[in-house]
Design an enzyme around this catalytic site. Structure first.
Site, PDB file in Angstrom:
ATOM      1  N   THR A   1      22.591 -10.069 -18.920  1.00 51.57           N
ATOM      2  CA  THR A   1      23.686  -9.886 -19.757  1.00 51.57           C
ATOM      3  C   THR A   1      25.080 -10.187 -18.798  1.00 51.57           C
ATOM      4  O   THR A   1      25.423 -11.274 -18.992  1.00 51.57           O
ATOM      5  CB  THR A   1      23.890  -8.616 -20.171  1.00 51.57           C
ATOM      6  OG1 THR A   1      23.818  -7.440 -19.618  1.00 51.57           O
ATOM      7  CG2 THR A   1      22.800  -8.394 -21.572  1.00 51.57           C
TER       8      THR A   1
ATOM      9  N   THR B   1      22.584  -1.980 -20.212  1.00 43.81           N
ATOM     10  CA  THR B   1      21.176  -1.412 -20.016  1.00 43.81           C
ATOM     11  C   THR B   1      20.517  -1.806 -18.791  1.00 43.81           C
ATOM     12  O   THR B   1      20.776  -3.010 -18.193  1.00 43.81           O
ATOM     13  CB  THR B   1      20.339  -1.951 -21.328  1.00 43.81           C
ATOM     14  OG1 THR B   1      20.894  -1.401 -22.401  1.00 43.81           O
ATOM     15  CG2 THR B   1      18.869  -1.419 -21.216  1.00 43.81           C
TER      16      THR B   1
ATOM     17  N   SER C   1      33.665  -9.014 -27.559  1.00 40.79           N
ATOM     18  CA  SER C   1      34.267 -10.380 -27.897  1.00 40.79           C
ATOM     19  C   SER C   1      33.778 -11.639 -27.378  1.00 40.79           C
ATOM     20  O   SER C   1      33.215 -11.544 -26.181  1.00 40.79           O
ATOM     21  CB  SER C   1      35.813 -10.340 -27.749  1.00 40.79           C
ATOM     22  OG  SER C   1      36.111 -10.088 -26.256  1.00 40.79           O
TER      23      SER C   1
END
Length: 468
Positions: free
Chosen positions: A191, A237, A468
């Site tokens: 991520t 995470t 965003s």
């Protein structure tokens, strides 16, 4: 260095650029990867960036039954993939043959639809598995599921299922066992990570060579507290998956993983926040468990304690390596700091103190400012209730550089030292160093370590604008 500076009283803090972490990812020889696995990472469209890999698939192709173990978040808001993976492991009594992961959406706090989507991912991945004549027909899915990303949003499930299904098509299939395949799978986990976290190693048990490889992800929302499945109500995470071609019984695999995770992934902190999705999975497919043409039995602590202890030690060292990569890639981090607490009444006491120091915002901001503010370390230490009273007049604090040069004691047996500020600046300007806290319990007392990083302005920027 940025020209932007912030002034507080008479001091000036320069905003530092986050150092590149790319050198932590290097090619790995194919011979280091375990046999009997196929992997890939594909683009489904979960992430906004065009072409970004966001679905990973891992398949065990061994003819032997594959043991599986897991440690899951203890967060009360466990995500859908955590819930169904716990169920699959329970129903299959510690067996599973595949893993599917998506990044970009956590599928957490998504209600009944989230559970349905997680099951759909598992069943679609089941269809990729080769038939296994030596195994009993499965009564439930053989695939464990992981997700990471924004909480509270539903998965674009049709895109994900289509991406998984593409691996049935010979023209689109990218499943493999070379470095590129492992790297694609690792990238599909990412991520806010700045590099794919992938490691592999070889080890020997009873004269047989085995291999272990694994990947993890995480840069923010990192302060895991994971345990084995079904412990009851249980810190972007933390996800990880480790594969080996050794043959280990399900119960012993779980015991080894639980021990290793407590000393690795449960001993890191970026920001002190526990995720809803934290998951570490371990597969052992037995593909290399053969000697002189004879297939070897699964290693079990009850029948071969020595072999089990060797495996547990190798696994623990490996998980520590993977866990450290997460801290090194902490969002906006400019420092990698080892916090060692020794001289404690119990390991649990030492671990709690190390955790408290590692999560202190005051300690972490001082690390960013390269300020040897040992009073903050001491305050964090003294705030932790121990199993027996802490004697302040026995506590010592030392800053230890990573380059092997002279350490800097700042407190000895409760008495402050006259600090050489120039030396303190030298040590804290390093990217890696250690904070050593001795509680004064003597050589027979317990020691624990934590790995943490600093808090920077970049961390605030990333997390103030995450959705965003």
């Amino acid at each position: 260095m940025s020209r932007l500076v912030f002034k507080r009283y008479s001091s000036t803090i320069t905003v530092k650029s986050t150092p590149s972490k790319a050198h932590h990812h290097q090619p790995i020889p194919v011979s280091s990867f375990p046999s009997g696995y196929l992997l890939t990472g594909v683009h489904a469209g979960v992430k906004k960036k065009a072409g970004a890999l966001d679905v990973g698939v891992i398949l065990s192709t061994s003819e032997r039954p594959t043991s599986a173990a897991a440690c899951f978040t203890r967060n009360a808001f466990k995500a859908a993939p955590v819930i169904i993976s716990e169920k699959i492991l329970g129903e299959n009594v510690g067996r599973a043959r595949a893993v599917v992961v998506n990044s970009g959406c956590a599928n957490a706090v998504t209600g009944a639809q989230g559970i349905e989507d997680a099951w759909a991912m598992a069943k679609e991945t089941d269809a990729l598995l080769p038939s296994n004549s030596s195994a009993s027909p499965p009564t439930t899915s053989q695939t464990l599921v992981m997700s990471t990303g924004v909480i509270g949003q539903n998965l674009p499930i049709s895109k994900i299922l289509s991406a998984i299904r593409s691996q049935r098509d010979g023209n689109q299939q990218t499943l493999g066992n070379d470095f590129n395949a492992w790297e694609r799978a690792a990238k599909a986990f990412m991520t806010t990570d700045t590099f794919p976290k992938l490691r592999a190693r070889k080890f020997n048990i009873n004269g047989v060579e085995y291999r272990m490889a694994g990947m993890d992800k995480g840069a923010g929302m990192i302060h895991p507290d994971m345990g084995p499945p079904a412990l009851g109500p249980l810190h972007a995470t933390l996800l990880g998956c480790i594969m080996t071609d050794a043959a280990i019984s399900p119960r012993s695999l779980q015991r080894a993983l639980t021990y290793a995770v407590e000393r690795s992934f449960n001993s890191i902190s970026v920001d002190g926040d526990m995720s809803t999705n934290d998951t570490i999975l371990l597969l052992a497919n037995g593909a290399a468990a053969e000697k002189d043409g004879v297939k070897l039995k699964e290693i079990d602590e009850g029948t071969d304690r020595e072999a089990f202890e060797v495996f547990k030690r190798e696994l623990t060292d490996f998980t520590i390596d993977l866990a450290k990569l997460v801290v090194r890639d902490g969002e906006g981090a400019t420092k990698f700091v080892t916090v060692t607490v020794k001289g404690a009444p119990t390991y649990e006491d030492a671990h709690r103190v190390a955790s408290r120091i590692s999560t202190s915002a005051l300690v972490k901001t001082a690390l960013y400012g390269e300020d040897a503010n040992w009073g903050r370390v001491l305050a964090a230490t003294g705030s932790v209730p121990l199993s027996s009273p802490l004697h302040a007049n026995k506590v010592s604090v030392t800053f230890v550089p990573s380059d092997g040069s002279r350490p800097l004691p700042v407190l000895i047996n409760g008495e402050p030292e006259k600090v050489d500020e120039a030396r303190a600046s030298e040590i804290l300007s390093l990217e890696d160093f250690e904070i050593l806290v001795d509680l004064g319990g003597g050589e027979a007392a317990e020691t624990a370590q934590y790995w943490t990083c600093d808090f920077s302005y970049e961390y605030v920027r990333i997390n103030g604008d995450y959705r965003s």
